[in-house]
Design a protein around this motif. Structure first.
Motif, PDB file in Angstrom:
ATOM      1  N   LEU B  21       4.032  -5.766 -15.232  1.00 20.52           N
ATOM      2  CA  LEU B  21       3.166  -4.634 -15.582  1.00 20.52           C
ATOM      3  C   LEU B  21       3.034  -4.486 -17.094  1.00 20.52           C
ATOM      4  N   SER B  83      -6.318   0.311  -4.527  1.00 20.34           N
ATOM      5  CA  SER B  83      -4.892   0.183  -4.193  1.00 20.34           C
ATOM      6  C   SER B  83      -4.587  -1.217  -3.683  1.00 20.34           C
ATOM      7  N   MET B  86      -4.491  -3.720  -6.575  1.00 17.77           N
ATOM      8  CA  MET B  86      -3.229  -3.694  -7.306  1.00 17.77           C
ATOM      9  C   MET B  86      -2.110  -4.334  -6.493  1.00 17.77           C
ATOM     10  N   LEU B  90       0.139  -7.651  -7.539  1.00 14.94           N
ATOM     11  CA  LEU B  90       1.555  -7.580  -7.900  1.00 14.94           C
ATOM     12  C   LEU B  90       2.453  -8.393  -6.981  1.00 14.94           C
ATOM     13  N   PHE B 241      -7.319   0.795 -12.136  1.00 20.29           N
ATOM     14  CA  PHE B 241      -6.554  -0.117 -11.275  1.00 20.29           C
ATOM     15  C   PHE B 241      -7.287  -1.443 -11.103  1.00 20.29           C
ATOM     16  N   TYR B 242      -8.597  -1.379 -10.909  1.00 14.49           N
ATOM     17  CA  TYR B 242      -9.351  -2.639 -10.770  1.00 14.49           C
ATOM     18  C   TYR B 242      -9.213  -3.495 -12.018  1.00 14.49           C
ATOM     19  N   PHE B 244      -6.931  -3.304 -14.301  1.00  9.78           N
ATOM     20  CA  PHE B 244      -5.547  -3.670 -14.511  1.00  9.78           C
ATOM     21  C   PHE B 244      -5.155  -4.835 -13.595  1.00  9.78           C
ATOM     22  N   ALA B 245      -5.644  -4.781 -12.342  1.00  8.30           N
ATOM     23  CA  ALA B 245      -5.350  -5.859 -11.396  1.00  8.30           C
ATOM     24  C   ALA B 245      -5.853  -7.190 -11.933  1.00  8.30           C
ATOM     25  N   ILE B 248      -3.302  -8.401 -14.384  1.00  8.90           N
ATOM     26  CA  ILE B 248      -2.098  -8.883 -13.697  1.00  8.90           C
ATOM     27  C   ILE B 248      -2.374 -10.260 -13.118  1.00  8.90           C
TER      28      ILE B 248
END
Lengths: 172, 359
Positions: B21, B83, B86, B90, B241-242, B244-245, B248
Motif C-alpha cells: 500500500l 471494492s 482493490m 491486493l 480506489f480505482y 489506487f488499484a 497497486i
C-alpha cells in the motif's frame, strides 16, 4: 469438531446459499455474480481436499474467463427486470416436474452409491499436487488427455471459422 | 499449527500488505514527479519536502469529498465495483518472495506471505479476476460511456491474458516448478531467465501493460472517445480506489516481472557478500544482513519497472482499439507459441549438448 470440519460446513453452507441465489435472483447480473461466488467456494472445497492445482485452474478457467464472457453478453443484451416475459402455468408445471425428477434420480443415485471406506494406510494425501497430477496425466492417461486436447483444438478452429468475416461482407 | 508460527505468518502478511500500500501510495507521487521531469516542469512541490506529503493530501481530499451515487445506478454493485478492484489488486502480493530467509533465534522465517506450490497460477488467477471490479463498476453506473469502457477493459484483459499465459509456459518449462520461491532460487548465480527468455520477457511486459490498463493500452479510460471510461460516474474515495488499484497492480506486476525474469533477490556476487558478512558478523546477524541486501536489490528491480511504466506513459501515444486487438491476437499469441516451441527444442536438444560440451 476440528477446524477443517467446521470450515467444510461453513463452505458448504456458502456454496449452497450462493447456488440457490443464482436461481432466485431477479437480476441476471446478480445471478452471474452469485455463480462466480459459487465457483470460489467450490475452489475452497478443492483446497480442503488438497487439490490446489484444480482449485487454481477452476478459478482461472471458470471465474476468470468463462464468467467474464457470460457477464459480457448479459451486459450487452441489457436485460431489464420488467422486460421479463411472463411464464405460463404450463411452463411452471413442466419445470417443476423436470426439476423434481432430476432431484429424485440424484437422490436415488446417492443412496445406491457405496463410498469407498477411507484407509489411512494406503491413502496418499499428495495425490492432488501438481507433480503427481502431471505424472498421472502424462503416463497413465496420455491418450485420453491428448484426445481431449485435439477435441478442444477442433472446437477452437470451428469458432474461429464461424467468427471469420467472409469475402465481400460489410465492414462495420 | 502452533501459535508462534501463526503470529509470524500474520506479521509477515500484514507487513507485505502495508508495504504494497505504501509503495502504491508513493507511486502516485513518483508518477507526477516523473511526468514533471519528462515535461520539463517541477511536479508537486508544495506539500512537504519535494511534495512528499502530496499523497496524504490527496487521500484527505478524496475522503472529504461528497460520496455521490447516481440516481439510476445499481447502488450495491456501484459500491462493489471499486471494492472488488482493490481486493483483487491486493490479493496477488501474498505469494511474492521479497527475499530469502531471516534467522531469528534458530528459526528460519521466509520473507514471503505464503509459499505455495501453485504460486504463479495463483497470481494468474487473481489477475484474471481483476476485470470484475471494472466490469461491475462500469455496468452499475448505468451510463453508456462507462459500459463501453468496462467492455473494452474486459475484452482487452481476456485477450492479453492468453498471450501472457503462453509466455509464462516457456518459463515454467525451464523451471519445471510453479512455485515463485523455487523459480527465484533457480536463478541464483546470474542464471536470470531474461538471458534465456528475451522474447518471452517482451511479450510478458507488453501484456502486463495491457492488464494494468496503462498507456499505451489505456483504451478503457480513453478521454477523447469515452469521457472518462468505466469510472466516469465515480467520485470521491470510490474513484480513489480505482486509481489506487491501478498503482497497486503496477507494483505487483513489476515485482512479478523481477521475480520471473530478473532473479528476484539475487544479485551478482551475492555469494561473496554472504561469505564476508557471515565471517565478520556471525551466522545469525550476517545472514540477516545479507537477506536485507537481497530484499533491497529486489525492491530496486521492482521499482525500476514501476519507473519504466511511468516512462512509457509519458513517451508513447495511445493505440487505436483495433490495433490493440490485432497486436494481441495476431502478433503476440503466435510469437508466444513460437517461443514455446523454441524453448522446448532448446531444453530437449541444446541443453544436453551444451552440458556435454562443457564437461
Amino acid at each position: 469438531m476440528n477446524s477443517a470440519v467446521s470450515f467444510f460446513y461453513f463452505l458448504s453452507f456458502l456454496t449452497i446459499l450462493s447456488a440457490v441465489m443464482v436461481v432466485v435472483s431477479r437480476n441476471p447480473i446478480h445471478s452471474v455474480l452469485y455463480l462466480i461466488l459459487t465457483f470460489f467456494t467450490l475452489s475452497g472445497h478443492y483446497i480442503l481436499l488438497n487439490a490446489q492445482f484444480l482449485a487454481a485452474v477452476n478459478i482461472i478457467v471458470y471465474a476468470g474467463a468463462i464468467m467474464v464472457l457470460f457477464l459480457f453478453v448479459i451486459m450487452f443484451l441489457n436485460m431489464k427486470q420488467d422486460q421479463e416475459e411472463a411464464k405460463t402455468n404450463l411452463t411452471k408445471i413442466a419445470a417443476t416436474i423436470v426439476g423434481g425428477t432430476v432431484f429424485v434420480i440424484l437422490f436415488g443415485a446417492y443412496r445406491k452409491t457405496a463410498i469407498e471406506p477411507f484407509n489411512p494406510q494406503t491413502y496418499d494425501s499428495q495425490v492432488g499436487m501438481i507433480e503427481n497430477l502431471g505424472h498421472m496425466l502424462f503416463r497413465e492417461y496420455l491418450l485420453p488427455f491428448e484426445l481431449a486436447s485435439i477435441l478442444l483444438l477442433v472446437a477452437m478452429v470451428g469458432a474461429v471459422l464461424l467468427g471469420k468475416r467472409e469475402i465481400g461482407e460489410r465492414h462495420f | 499449527m502452533d501459535l508462534v508460527e501463526f503470529l509470524v505468518k500474520t506479521v509477515t502478511i500484514v507487513a507485505v500488505f502495508g508495504l504494497t500500500l505504501v509503495i502504491a501510495m508513493y507511486s502516485t507521487w513518483a508518477e507526477r514527479k516523473v511526468a514533471g521531469f519528462i515535461q520539463d516542469r517541477s511536479g508537486p512541490n508544495r506539500a512537504g519536502w519535494g511534495g512528499l506529503l502530496q499523497p496524504l493530501a490527496d487521500a484527505g481530499k478524496m475522503f472529504f469529498k461528497e460520496d455521490f451515487i447516481p440516481a439510476l445506478a445499481n447502488k450495491w454493485l456501484f459500491i462493489a465495483g471499486p471494492s472488488l478492484a482493490m481486493l483483487t489488486a491486493l490479493l496477488a502480493s501474498a505469494v511474492i518472495p521479497f527475499g530469502s530467509t531471516f534467522r531469528i533465534a534458530g528459526h528460519e522465517v521466509p520473507l514471503q506471505g505464503v509459499e505455495s506450490n501453485i504460486g504463479i497460477l495463483y497470481v494468474f488467477g487473481v489477475v484474471a479476476l481483476g476485470v470484475y471490479g471494472i466490469m461491475v463498476g462500469g455496468w452499475a453506473s448505468n451510463n453508456k460511456f462507462s459500459l463501453l469502457g468496462a467492455i473494452r477493459a474486459a475484452s482487452q484483459n481476456i485477450s492479453y491474458e492468453v498471450a501472457m499465459g503462453l509466455s509464462l509456459i516457456a518459463i515454467l518449462m525451464m523451471s519445471s516448478s510453479l512455485s515463485l520461491g523455487e523459480i527465484v532460487a533457480q536463478q541464483h548465480g546470474m542464471n536470470w531467465n531474461i538471458f534465456y527468455q528475451p522474447l518471452g520477457f517482451i511479450i510478458f511486459i507488453t501484456c502486463s501493460f495491457a492488464e494494468c490498463n496503462r498507456v499505451p493500452f489505456d483504451l478503457p479510460e480513453c478521454e477523447t472517445e469515452l469521457v472518462g471510461g468505466y469510472h466516469t460516474e465515480y467520485g470521491s474515495m470510490k474513484l480513489g480506489f480505482y486509481l489506487f488499484a491501478e498503482y497497486i497492480n503496477m507494483f505487483i506486476s513489476s515485482a512479478i516481472i523481477s521475480v520471473l525474469y530478473f532473479g528476484g533477490y539475487n544479485y551478482p556476487g551475492m555469494d561473496f557478500v554472504y561469505e564476508q558478512l557471515v565471517k565478520s558478523l556471525g551466522t545469525e546477524v550476517g545472514h540477516n544482513i545479507a537477506t536485507l541486501i537481497g530484499t533491497a536489490v529486489f525492491f530496486g528491480k521492482a521499482l525500476f519497472f514501476v519507473f519504466f511504466y511511468m516512462w512509457v506513459r509519458w513517451t508513447i501515444p495511445r493505440f487505436r482499439y483495433d490495433q490493440l486487438m490485432n497486436l494481441g491476437w495476431k502478433k503476440l499469441i503466435p510469437l508466444a507459441i513460437i517461443n514455446i516451441l523454441i524453448t522446448g527444442a532448446a531444453v530437449l536438444f541444446l541443453k544436453p549438448a551444451i552440458t556435454a560440451w562443457l564437461n
